[in-house]
Design an enzyme around this catalytic site. Structure first.
Site, PDB file in Angstrom:
ATOM      1  CB  ALA A  34      -0.904  -0.004   1.224  1.00 12.65           C
ATOM      2  CG  HIS A  52      -8.358  -0.186  -2.197  1.00 13.50           C
ATOM      3  ND1 HIS A  52      -7.614  -0.650  -3.250  1.00 13.50           N
ATOM      4  CD2 HIS A  52      -9.050   0.879  -2.668  1.00 13.50           C
ATOM      5  CE1 HIS A  52      -7.837   0.100  -4.314  1.00 13.50           C
ATOM      6  NE2 HIS A  52      -8.706   1.044  -3.979  1.00 13.50           N
TER       7      HIS A  52
END
Length: 182
Positions: A34, A52
């Site tokens: 990420a 997400h």
């Protein structure tokens, strides 16, 4: 031999979902890289991040890597699939760096890719399909990301464009451009 894949497309096009499907089907341990920096003062941004997170399988490992992407790739193992989401956010994290620092950062990334032991799936936004931004930081972002995606496109195989609910394999459908960049 590791595989390096590029998945690109517009906002909300499904590119992350396509990349996640590719990662699941890799048969390897998935590490979600990420690049976003969490910001509790921005609830809409936090909601995007949470969406997400909720979509990811529970057995995936998540690494927060807003800047040190090259080092993360270099330390990977062959039984891993690294899903890097997203290059646009990663580029945005470097907007305060001058052009020379940015060029060195990109050069380091491109040089390490052939040596990476893991499979890598990059997710990148297509930002250059609209008008030229009227402000300098917007132009810098668009130009840096566009250039990075083009350079990665020459290294990655396959390269997918996700749009209109479809993932198009550009490596099969497209014709590579000459190597010179404008």
């Amino acid at each position: 031999m590791s595989q390096v894949i590029l998945v690109t497309g517009a906002a909300r096009s499904g590119k992350s979902e396509w990349a996640e499907d590719l990662a699941i089907n890799s048969g390897k341990i998935v590490v979600y890289v990420a690049t976003a920096i969490q910001n509790p003062d921005d609830p809409e941004w936090q909601q995007r991040i949470e969406k997400h997170q909720q979509r990811r399988p529970q057995d995936w490992i998540t690494l927060s890597v807003p800047m040190e992407l090259t080092a993360t790739l270099a330390q990977s193992q062959p039984n891993i699939c690294l899903l890097v989401d997203s290059l646009g956010t990663w580029v945005a994290n470097f907007l305060e760096n001058d052009d020379l620092d940015w060029e060195n950062t990109v050069s380091d990334l491109l040089e390490i890719l052939p040596l990476v032991a893991a499979d890598v799936i990059f997710v990148a936004e297509e930002t250059g399909w609209g008008v030229v931004p009227a402000y300098p930081i917007g132009r810098k972002f668009r130009d840096r990301l566009g250039s990075l995606v083009r350079q990665l496109g020459t290294i990655c195989h396959p390269v997918y464009l996700v749009t209109g609910g479809y993932a198009l394999n550009l490596s099969i459908l497209g014709v590579p451009l000459p190597s010179s960049q404008s």
